[in-house]
Write a protein that holds these residues in place. Structure first.
Motif, PDB file in Angstrom:
ATOM      1  N   GLY A   1       1.092  35.804  33.049  1.00 14.79           N
ATOM      2  CA  GLY A   1       1.074  36.523  34.316  1.00 14.79           C
ATOM      3  C   GLY A   1       1.879  35.822  35.393  1.00 14.79           C
ATOM      4  N   PHE A   2       2.064  36.534  36.513  1.00 18.30           N
ATOM      5  CA  PHE A   2       2.955  36.058  37.574  1.00 18.30           C
ATOM      6  C   PHE A   2       2.184  35.464  38.740  1.00 18.30           C
ATOM      7  CE2 PHE A   2       5.156  36.863  41.604  1.00 18.30           C
ATOM      8  CZ  PHE A   2       6.296  36.108  41.387  1.00 18.30           C
TER       9      PHE A   2
ATOM     10  N   ALA B   1       7.396  28.992  42.315  1.00 18.87           N
ATOM     11  CA  ALA B   1       8.109  28.202  43.315  1.00 18.87           C
ATOM     12  C   ALA B   1       7.868  26.711  43.103  1.00 18.87           C
ATOM     13  CB  ALA B   1       7.676  28.622  44.716  1.00 18.87           C
ATOM     14  N   ARG B   2       6.629  26.365  42.800  1.00 20.29           N
ATOM     15  CA  ARG B   2       6.297  24.953  42.557  1.00 20.29           C
ATOM     16  C   ARG B   2       7.064  24.417  41.353  1.00 20.29           C
ATOM     17  NH1 ARG B   2       1.323  25.610  41.535  1.00 20.29           N
ATOM     18  NH2 ARG B   2       0.741  25.828  43.731  1.00 20.29           N
ATOM     19  N   ALA B   3       7.134  25.192  40.303  1.00 13.18           N
ATOM     20  CA  ALA B   3       7.841  24.762  39.100  1.00 13.18           C
ATOM     21  C   ALA B   3       9.339  24.604  39.350  1.00 13.18           C
ATOM     22  CB  ALA B   3       7.609  25.762  37.972  1.00 13.18           C
TER      23      ALA B   3
ATOM     24  N   PHE C   1      10.035  40.112  37.635  1.00 11.79           N
ATOM     25  CA  PHE C   1       9.124  39.731  36.557  1.00 11.79           C
ATOM     26  C   PHE C   1       8.687  40.973  35.786  1.00 11.79           C
ATOM     27  CE2 PHE C   1       4.993  38.442  34.800  1.00 11.79           C
ATOM     28  CZ  PHE C   1       5.278  37.177  34.293  1.00 11.79           C
ATOM     29  N   GLN C   2       8.394  42.040  36.511  1.00 11.19           N
ATOM     30  CA  GLN C   2       8.015  43.294  35.858  1.00 11.19           C
ATOM     31  C   GLN C   2       9.153  43.856  35.012  1.00 11.19           C
ATOM     32  OE1 GLN C   2       4.882  43.473  35.818  1.00 11.19           O
ATOM     33  NE2 GLN C   2       4.226  45.092  37.210  1.00 11.19           N
TER      34      GLN C   2
ATOM     35  N   PHE D   1      14.601  30.736  37.631  1.00 20.34           N
ATOM     36  CA  PHE D   1      13.393  31.554  37.752  1.00 20.34           C
ATOM     37  C   PHE D   1      13.260  32.489  36.557  1.00 20.34           C
ATOM     38  CE2 PHE D   1      11.697  35.723  39.305  1.00 20.34           C
ATOM     39  CZ  PHE D   1      10.358  35.357  39.272  1.00 20.34           C
ATOM     40  N   GLU D   2      14.379  33.047  36.103  1.00 24.82           N
ATOM     41  CA  GLU D   2      14.340  33.950  34.949  1.00 24.82           C
ATOM     42  C   GLU D   2      13.826  33.227  33.712  1.00 24.82           C
ATOM     43  OE1 GLU D   2      16.071  35.687  31.264  1.00 24.82           O
ATOM     44  OE2 GLU D   2      16.769  33.865  32.258  1.00 24.82           O
ATOM     45  N   ARG D   3      14.258  31.968  33.508  1.00 24.44           N
ATOM     46  CA  ARG D   3      13.782  31.197  32.355  1.00 24.44           C
ATOM     47  C   ARG D   3      12.286  30.884  32.495  1.00 24.44           C
ATOM     48  NH1 ARG D   3      18.812  28.340  32.968  1.00 24.44           N
ATOM     49  NH2 ARG D   3      17.714  26.567  33.924  1.00 24.44           N
ATOM     50  N   TRP D   4      11.852  30.537  33.708  1.00 20.78           N
ATOM     51  CA  TRP D   4      10.425  30.275  33.937  1.00 20.78           C
ATOM     52  C   TRP D   4       9.614  31.539  33.659  1.00 20.78           C
ATOM     53  CZ3 TRP D   4       6.798  32.639  36.943  1.00 20.78           C
ATOM     54  CH2 TRP D   4       5.563  31.989  37.075  1.00 20.78           C
ATOM     55  N   ALA D   5      10.106  32.662  34.154  1.00 21.65           N
ATOM     56  CA  ALA D   5       9.357  33.912  34.005  1.00 21.65           C
ATOM     57  C   ALA D   5       9.203  34.306  32.543  1.00 21.65           C
ATOM     58  CB  ALA D   5      10.062  35.025  34.789  1.00 21.65           C
TER      59      ALA D   5
END
Length: 320
Positions: free
Chosen positions: A234-235, A241-243, A267-268, A223-227
């Motif tokens: 934006g989030f 979750a889908r990714a 994310f923030q 999730f950290e890499r996706w973010a």
């Protein structure tokens, strides 16, 4: 005030010496001001008669079962920075014996404090159950997993409750020592802080490195890499979750369990970290805002002030 500093083999040298130096300095300053009795009567205690510090120094200690009742027992950190090493250390006989002493002392009315990884010993003793606490932020994921009944807030530097105090990572020993000095004399605590050039650090949030925490769990790391790849766009919990091929609920629960915060809050954190880095590089706020997903620089300016306690101008000045 009578203090017992409880140490075991492998104690973090800096943590122990910081405590001793702060209390010694307070006593010296009090003496210089004509106060006859020392503010602090400090004993270093252990389960035997000596301990070996993490850097290999040997220190003579007072056996814990022979110590006359102190006002406070203070637990400095073990120098076990990796979760696996810390778990092994907590299972050692000397550590288990020290934890048993903590239970007995606290049950008899003695106040207990711990800094950094020392907070794990308080938690192992069950003293923090259903209480608010802080700890060393890099080990917060392990703390949450191991002690789910503790109300952990690893953004705070000091959490003080009824006869229990916990302090944050590493130099949190400074903050804990000054907190104890403040209980004896607020004026003396301020003087010690000035003499030893110690800044106020009410929060350790600005020191937390988000991707370091994310590495504690495979899903959170993904999730950290996706973010990071989507800071500018934006989030969206559903998109994330889908990714990652999980449900939004699963992602939400996992970040809460590992990080103690929602996916959006994490994310923030990454937005703030990235923005601070770009401020350090000298980029203008409008460009930075665009890179971290804000249409208005004023929104980012407010977020930075809220999260860091500093204005953009102050953040820039800190780097000069």
């Amino acid at each position: 005030m009578k203090l017992a500093i409880l140490v075991v083999d492998g104690v973090f040298d800096t943590g122990l010496t910081v405590l001793l130096d702060i209390f010694s300095t307070a006593n010296e300053l009090a003496s210089a001001q004509g106060i006859a009795a020392p503010l602090f009567n400090v004993e270093v205690v252990g389960v035997g008669r000596s301990v070996r510090t993490a850097l290999g120094l040997t220190a003579t200690v007072e056996p814990a079962d022979q110590v006359r009742k102190p006002d406070w027992v203070v637990v400095p950190a073990l120098n076990a920075k990796q979760p696996e090493r810390l778990i092994e250390a907590l299972a050692r006989k000397d550590v288990l014996d020290a934890i048993a002493h903590l239970r007995t002392w606290h049950a008899s009315g003695i106040s207990v404090a711990g800094a950094c990884i020392g907070t794990f010993m308080l938690a192992e003793a069950g003293l923090l159950n259903d209480r608010e606490a802080t700890t060393s932020w890099p080990l917060a994921p392990l703390f949450r997993q191991r002690y789910p009944s503790v109300k952990l807030d690893d953004s705070r530097m000091i959490v003080a409750g009824d006869r229990l105090v916990t302090a944050g990572a590493a130099m949190g020993h400074l903050d804990l020592a000054l907190w104890l000095v403040r209980q004896a004399s607020p004026e003396m605590a301020a003087l010690v802080a000035k003499l030893m050039v110690i800044d106020k650090r009410p929060s350790q949030a600005k020191y937390i490195v988000p991707n370091f925490l994310a590495n504690a769990d495979p899903l959170v790391e993904r999730f950290e890499r996706w973010a990071r790849a989507h800071l500018a766009t934006g989030f969206s919990l559903q998109d994330a979750a889908r990714a990652l091929s999980v449900t939004p609920r699963t992602l939400q629960r996992r970040t809460e369990a590992v990080l103690g915060k929602s996916p959006l809050a994490f994310f923030q954190d990454m937005r703030v970290e990235r923005a601070q880095h770009l401020v350090a590089l000298g980029q203008d706020l409008e460009t930075i805002a665009s890179e971290v997903g804000y249409a208005e620089s004023a929104t980012l300016r407010n977020l930075l002030r809220r999260r860091t306690g500093r204005t953009v101008r102050e953040l820039k000045a800190d780097l000069q």
